[in-house]
Structures are given as C-alpha cells and as structure tokens.
Motif scaffolding. Structure first.
Motif, short mmCIF file in Angstrom:
data_model
loop_
_atom_site.label_atom_id
_atom_site.label_comp_id
_atom_site.label_asym_id
_atom_site.label_seq_id
_atom_site.Cartn_x
_atom_site.Cartn_y
_atom_site.Cartn_z
N SER A 50 0.97 -1.20 0.08
CA SER A 50 -0.08 -0.05 -0.05
C SER A 50 0.93 1.20 0.01
O SER A 50 2.13 1.09 0.08
N PHE A 51 0.43 2.43 -0.05
CA PHE A 51 0.90 3.59 -0.33
C PHE A 51 1.80 3.72 1.20
O PHE A 51 2.83 4.18 1.35
N GLU A 52 0.79 3.38 2.32
CA GLU A 52 1.37 3.71 3.55
C GLU A 52 2.55 2.74 3.94
O GLU A 52 3.60 3.18 4.69
N GLU A 53 2.34 1.51 3.61
CA GLU A 53 3.62 0.58 3.59
C GLU A 53 4.75 1.03 2.98
O GLU A 53 6.13 1.04 3.47
N LEU A 86 11.08 2.11 -4.07
CA LEU A 86 9.91 2.90 -3.30
C LEU A 86 9.48 3.79 -3.75
O LEU A 86 7.97 4.12 -4.01
N ARG A 87 10.07 4.89 -3.82
CA ARG A 87 9.55 6.08 -4.47
C ARG A 87 8.85 5.99 -5.74
O ARG A 87 7.76 6.77 -5.65
N ALA A 88 9.33 5.36 -6.67
CA ALA A 88 8.53 5.31 -7.85
C ALA A 88 7.20 4.61 -7.40
O ALA A 88 6.20 5.09 -8.38
N HIS A 89 7.22 3.73 -6.88
CA HIS A 89 5.95 3.06 -6.45
C HIS A 89 4.77 3.90 -5.73
O HIS A 89 3.69 3.97 -6.11
N ALA A 113 -4.41 7.68 -7.64
CA ALA A 113 -5.52 8.32 -6.71
C ALA A 113 -5.84 9.73 -7.29
O ALA A 113 -6.98 9.96 -7.24
N GLU A 114 -4.77 10.49 -7.91
CA GLU A 114 -5.24 11.80 -8.47
C GLU A 114 -6.11 11.68 -9.75
O GLU A 114 -7.14 12.36 -9.84
N GLU A 115 -5.93 10.67 -10.34
CA GLU A 115 -6.74 10.18 -11.68
C GLU A 115 -8.24 9.87 -11.28
O GLU A 115 -9.07 10.04 -11.92
N ARG A 116 -8.41 9.45 -9.87
CA ARG A 116 -9.68 9.01 -9.24
C ARG A 116 -10.53 10.04 -8.65
O ARG A 116 -11.58 9.90 -8.47
N VAL A 117 -9.78 11.21 -8.64
CA VAL A 117 -10.43 12.15 -7.84
C VAL A 117 -11.66 12.66 -8.49
O VAL A 117 -11.54 12.89 -9.89
N GLU A 118 -12.68 12.94 -7.95
CA GLU A 118 -13.89 13.69 -8.41
C GLU A 118 -14.38 14.82 -7.99
O GLU A 118 -13.93 15.09 -6.67
N VAL A 170 1.33 5.28 -7.26
CA VAL A 170 0.12 5.10 -6.64
C VAL A 170 -0.71 6.44 -6.41
O VAL A 170 -2.07 6.56 -6.55
N LEU A 171 -0.05 7.57 -6.08
CA LEU A 171 -0.40 8.94 -6.15
C LEU A 171 -1.06 9.33 -7.21
O LEU A 171 -1.97 10.00 -7.22
N ARG A 172 -0.47 9.03 -8.51
CA ARG A 172 -0.89 9.44 -9.56
C ARG A 172 -2.49 8.73 -9.78
O ARG A 172 -3.09 9.48 -10.34
#
Length: 78
Positions: free
Chosen positions: A8-11, A43-46, A54-59, A50-52
């Motif tokens: 996960s992002f947090e992990e 890890l940074r690339a991952h 999430a941004e694509e799913r922002v509504e 994940v952030l990108r």
C-alpha cells in the motif's frame, strides 16, 4: 521482504522513511547502502505511481443551485 508492487502507499512510505533514515545515519556498509538506495528508488517510484492513480480517481463534487451536493463528475469530464 514484501514485493513493492503489492505494498500500500502507507507501507511503501514507511519503508522508504526507514530506508532514508538508515542511509542518513550511515548504519550500512557501502554494498548495503547501494542496495538500500536502489530499493528506496523503487519505493519512491511506487509511491509516485499510487499517488498518480489516486489523483486520476479524484472527482469533482457538483452542487445544485441551492448549494447542496448532487453528485460527482470524473476529473476527465472537466
């Protein structure tokens, strides 16, 4: 060690922070430092990926004339 793609992002962020800490404090040999740096880069690339995603799913919340939420519109629809 957990496969980065399954984290996960947090992990991933938690491990990345620990990795950076080890590198900053010089707690590893040169070879270990190189391996830590390489894993940290992955890890940074991952995390970026994940952030990108999430941004694509922002509504965007749409509002009615009275200011009440009426639904959402996908970002792509803006």
């Amino acid at each position: 060690m957990t496969e980065i793609e399954n984290m996960s992002f947090e992990e991933a962020m938690k491990e990345l922070e620990a990795t950076v800490g080890r590198l900053e404090h010089g707690e590893a040999t040169l070879e270990e430092s190189i391996a830590l740096y390489e894993r940290g880069a992955k890890l940074r690339a991952h995390c970026d990926k994940v952030l990108r995603a999430a941004e694509e799913r922002v509504e965007k919340i749409t509002l009615a004339a009275g200011g009440q939420p009426t639904g959402t519109v996908p970002v792509e629809g803006l």
